[in-house]
Design an enzyme around this catalytic site. Structure first.
Site, PDB file in Angstrom:
ATOM      1  N   ASN A 156       0.860  -1.175   0.000  1.00 42.29           N
ATOM      2  CA  ASN A 156       0.000   0.000   0.000  1.00 42.29           C
ATOM      3  C   ASN A 156       0.898   1.228   0.000  1.00 42.29           C
ATOM      4  O   ASN A 156       1.795   1.355   0.843  1.00 42.29           O
ATOM      5  CB  ASN A 156      -0.900  -0.016   1.230  1.00 42.29           C
ATOM      6  CG  ASN A 156      -1.711   1.248   1.384  1.00 42.29           C
ATOM      7  OD1 ASN A 156      -1.208   2.273   1.859  1.00 42.29           O
ATOM      8  ND2 ASN A 156      -2.976   1.194   0.995  1.00 42.29           N
ATOM      9  N   CYS A 199      -4.690  12.560 -12.024  1.00 43.89           N
ATOM     10  CA  CYS A 199      -5.551  12.368 -13.191  1.00 43.89           C
ATOM     11  C   CYS A 199      -7.018  12.579 -12.822  1.00 43.89           C
ATOM     12  O   CYS A 199      -7.909  12.155 -13.561  1.00 43.89           O
ATOM     13  CB  CYS A 199      -5.348  10.975 -13.793  1.00 43.89           C
ATOM     14  SG  CYS A 199      -5.712   9.617 -12.663  1.00 43.89           S
TER      15      CYS A 199
END
Length: 384
Positions: A266, A327
């Site tokens: 992670n 994004c």
């Protein structure tokens, strides 16, 4: 048959935005298709229309025409002509041939990987036109695969499917990008197989050299490959084991496997643990997924972007380089730089902006349609 919109819907089209939502549509046909849009007796646009979708109207032409299908195909021809010189000069490269709204072709994406095309249709009104679209693409591609497995098709009432349209579609192709090559799974890779919008930004990163670099949210190690040309050690971190397997294969493909080390973790946990361990890097790339996929996610996403950038800044040496991206369309460019400023302040680091980038030329931005501008990319030097 025509579509009638209210004053608010008309204002959007007159302002040359392409979308009108269901709440601003007064009436229209019962079936999806290509229809003229009016405000009273005033013609506004030709559009893809789907009464089942909340995004009911998607304009593609603002002038009258006797043949809307031909008008749509003219937009396709114009988009192809912009890219063909690049395809001819770089036949083994990866490029976006059609970028939906950015090319006035809403609901249509076409990418090419070493001459093999992948098309995605996410508008019900376009579905019957897919054979005509494929016919227009045939002279420019070795093969064409329909990757109609995007979740957005469900919102349009369309089935999910993956099927070849012409040519012999390979499961796996190798794409040349500058000085490196990478593999693409056409049938099962993310999006249409890979992320082409960062191509120019990845190539930009080849100018940096050093000892240790870190590629976080690495996916197939695309940034890591370019970094490994100039760094002795590159760590590629991602939470997907399958993505990292492809990253390892890409490293071997380029003879860079001694320099690239993959790690499944992670990202947030990894960066915190690296800080606790006192580790540092000369360069870090952050290319996270879209934390804010809808407007309601923005507050939470802002915190996530700030957290990951703050952690990265703490791991960089003075003189080190941070390359960071977002994004998420909803995290606008001003918010992106505000977030980075706050992260730098909290990390007690002074940043010098070296480069401001975004999506590649083949992912065009329409000024009147802010949703078409989504990718932000910035490179900083840590000067204090």
């Amino acid at each position: 048959m025509r579509v009638l919109v209210n004053e608010r819907g008309a204002a959007r089209l007159l302002g040359r935005h392409l979308w009108v939502f269901r709440r601003d549509v007064l009436s229209g046909p019962e079936e999806a298709g290509l229809f003229p849009v009016y405000w009273g007796k005033r013609f506004l646009a030709w559009a893809l229309y789907n009464p089942q979708s909340d995004l009911t109207v998607r304009a593609f032409r603002f002038r009258p025409t006797a043949d809307p299908v031909e008008a749509l195909l003219e937009n396709l021809d114009r988009a192809l002509k912009k890219r063909l010189p690049h395809l001819e000069a770089d036949p083994e490269g990866g490029y976006r041939l059609v970028h939906a709204e950015g090319d006035l072709l809403p609901g249509l994406v076409v990418d090419t990987y070493a001459g093999h095309g992948v098309v995605q249709v996410t508008a019900r009104a376009l579905e019957p036109l897919l054979p005509r679209i494929a016919q227009a693409l045939r002279p420019h591609l070795k093969s064409l695969l329909a990757r109609n497995d995007a979740r957005l098709r469900g919102l349009e009432g369309l089935p999910l499917e993956v099927r070849p349209l012409f040519g012999r579609v390979p499961e796996h192709v190798v794409v040349q990008e500058g000085r490196v090559r990478y593999g693409v799974d056409l049938y099962a890779g993310q999006k249409t197989g890979a992320f082409l919008d960062q191509r120019e930004n990845r190539l930009y990163m080849e100018r940096f050299t050093g000892e240790r670099a870190l590629d976080v949210f690495s996916y197939h190690g695309s940034f890591a490959l370019h970094l490994a040309l100039g760094f002795k050690e590159v760590v590629a971190v991602d939470s997907s084991e399958e993505a990292l397997k492809q990253a390892q294969e890409n490293a071997r493909l380029n003879g860079l496997h001694p320099r690239i080390r993959t790690l499944r973790a992670n990202a947030f946990d990894f960066l915190r643990e690296e800080e606790k361990a006192g580790n540092s890097y000369d360069l870090i790339v952050l290319d996270p997924p879209a934390f804010a996929k809808k407007k309601g996610d923005l507050e939470r996403a802002y915190r996530a972007y700030k957290e990951v950038n703050l952690r990265a800044l703490k791991l960089l040496k003075t003189g080190g380089i941070l390359a960071t991206a977002s994004c998420s369309h909803h995290l606008t460019e001003p918010l992106f730089y505000q977030m980075l400023q706050e992260a730098a302040q909290d990390a007690h680091r002074l940043l010098d902006l070296l480069h401001r980038g975004g999506q590649g030329f083949d992912h065009p931005v329409l000024l009147n349609v802010p949703e078409t501008q989504y990718l932000k990319f910035a490179v900083f030097e840590i000067v204090g």
